[in-house]
Design an enzyme around this catalytic site. Structure first.
Site: not given
Length: 456
Positions: A154, A157-160, A162, A181, A285
């Site tokens: 889907i 992300g910044s880490c890997g 998802i 994740k 945020d």
């Protein structure tokens, strides 16, 4: 002028030394008639103060005046230098997304509320690091065979990557939908440490009904997985856009959004912020894109990356960025951040909900938002917004953070407003949203609208 000052200084020295012979020689060096007139006006040669007072303009007032001018010029130069430095700092941050300032009054120990969850980087290999954290994460381990091999990608992300997948627990016939994740590979020691730290941060937070829950993890070996609960309806911003249609269907039921339900969702977000505040944290945020919504309108705050950084390091990294239009003025000015900035952003969230997902400050370019706020300008009341709700928004948008209501006070005000809120009239906005246009006006990337689990 220089010669006169020299003669006067010589005479003063002679007088201070009380030498009448030297006084006579001094008189001979100057203008004899002028000096004779000066001495005749004095009662005697012994009246030394008279001689000094006669030339006090040259020896006292003029130097004092020059020193004063010098100090004024020095002050003006310093003021111009400081103003230039501040302008450079502001321009470096105002490019649509702002770097985050350090948190307010949060040391390493205070941020961790008694202890840090940041995995100490003492190991020299990934394998040894995983071994040292196995015991700490033992209760969270999910056997990999319980996870379905069918993965629905889907988002990246910044880490890997998802994924959405199924997790089989007690009843194999009723698998649970979860978000998986994965840490990207190959991952270095620092990336593994950070990924484990995020898992332990969820463990430290514990469970709260208005926060996205950690279901477990797979960290005994590579690849590493973080298992999060899946919220079927997705993020609140997409939900609001769907509400713009004439008829909305959720689980086969017709559904619309009313003013009272806006308060209902808002109160749940405030409960999550209260929970973070009790742990000496703030979100950083708050926005519709960082809230997940269930079919019964239960709201779950996600995007806890900033809270994680504050907890583990006592401050926010300079590389972490947040869209400008949701930031409080003190954050735009790169001052210290705390929960009162979340209160400002909560006012923006109310605006998003009552307009069914409109971008804030639609007439202001993202890079000009600070100048707009410095002129003490705020958003006008939307046509679909009652005066009661707009009053709540304006209380969140006070320039001074000390003048804004606390999270608990704001929650109490929403409770009061909800009692008389309209539960019949449906919020309506006829225009459908074009994501690319929304992203340009809001000052965010289109990719960031894809999925909300990407932040943490």
């Amino acid at each position: 002028m220089t010669q006169s000052l020299g003669i006067i200084l010589s005479c003063v020295l002679c007088i201070l030394c009380e030498s009448s012979i030297e006084v006579d020689s001094c008189l001979a060096m100057g203008d004899e008639r002028g000096m004779t007139r000066m001495l005749l006006e004095c009662s005697s040669l012994s009246d030394k103060l008279c001689v000094v007072q006669e030339h006090q303009y040259e020896i006292i007032i003029v130097p004092t005046f020059l020193v004063g001018i010098f100090l004024i010029l020095l002050g003006v130069i310093l003021w111009l230098f400081i103003r230039e430095q501040r302008a450079q700092q502001q321009s470096s941050g105002l490019r649509g997304i702002a770097p985050m300032p350090p948190s307010r009054s949060l040391s390493w120990e205070a941020a961790g509320h008694g202890g840090s969850v940041f995995v100490p980087l003492k190991e020299t290999s990934v394998e040894s690091l995983l071994q040292t954290t196995t015991h700490a994460l033992a209760k969270l381990q999910v056997p990999r065979e319980q996870l379905s091999g069918v993965l629905e990608h889907i988002y990246n992300g910044s880490c890997g990557a998802i994924y959405r997948t199924k997790m089989y627990t007690g009843d194999p016939a009723k698998p649970k939908s979860v978000i998986l994740k994965a840490l990207k590979e190959p991952a270095g020691l620092q990336e593994v440490q950070d990924f484990l730290g995020r898992i332990q941060f969820y463990q430290y937070l514990g469970k709260h009904k208005n926060l996205v829950q950690l279901e477990g993890c797979c960290t005994e070996e590579l690849p590493l997985y973080m298992v999060l609960e899946d919220v079927a309806q997705g993020d609140l911003l997409s939900f609001l856009w769907t509400c713009r249609r004439d008829v909305m269907t959720m689980d086969g039921l017709l559904y619309d959004l009313t003013e009272k339900q806006v308060y209902y969702i808002g109160k749940q977000v405030l409960l999550a912020l209260e929970f973070l505040q009790d742990k000496h944290l703030f979100h950083g945020d708050v926005a519709a894109r960082n809230i997940l919504i269930q079919c019964d309108l239960t709201a779950k705050l996600c995007g806890l990356g900033l809270a994680y950084e504050v907890h583990t390091r006592g401050a926010i990294s300079s590389t972490h960025t947040v869209p400008l239009k949701w930031l409080a003025p003190e954050r735009l000015l790169l001052r210290q951040a705390d929960i009162r900035g979340d209160v400002w952003s909560f006012g923006i969230l109310l605006y998003e909900m009552v307009t069914l997902g409109a971008p804030p400050y639609p007439e202001v370019p993202p890079t000009s938002i600070l100048q707009h706020l410095q002129r003490r300008k705020i958003m006008k009341r939307p046509s679909s917004c009652t005066h009661t709700m707009y009053t709540l928004m304006k209380s969140c948008w006070r320039w001074s953070e000390d003048s804004r209501p606390s999270v608990r006070e704001l929650h109490s005000r929403l409770e009061t407003a909800a009692r008389t809120a309209d539960d019949k009239a449906v919020l309506q906005v006829p225009e459908l949203v074009v994501p690319e246009l929304y992203a340009a006006v809001a000052g965010i990337s289109v990719e960031s609208l894809s999925y909300s689990y990407s932040i943490l």
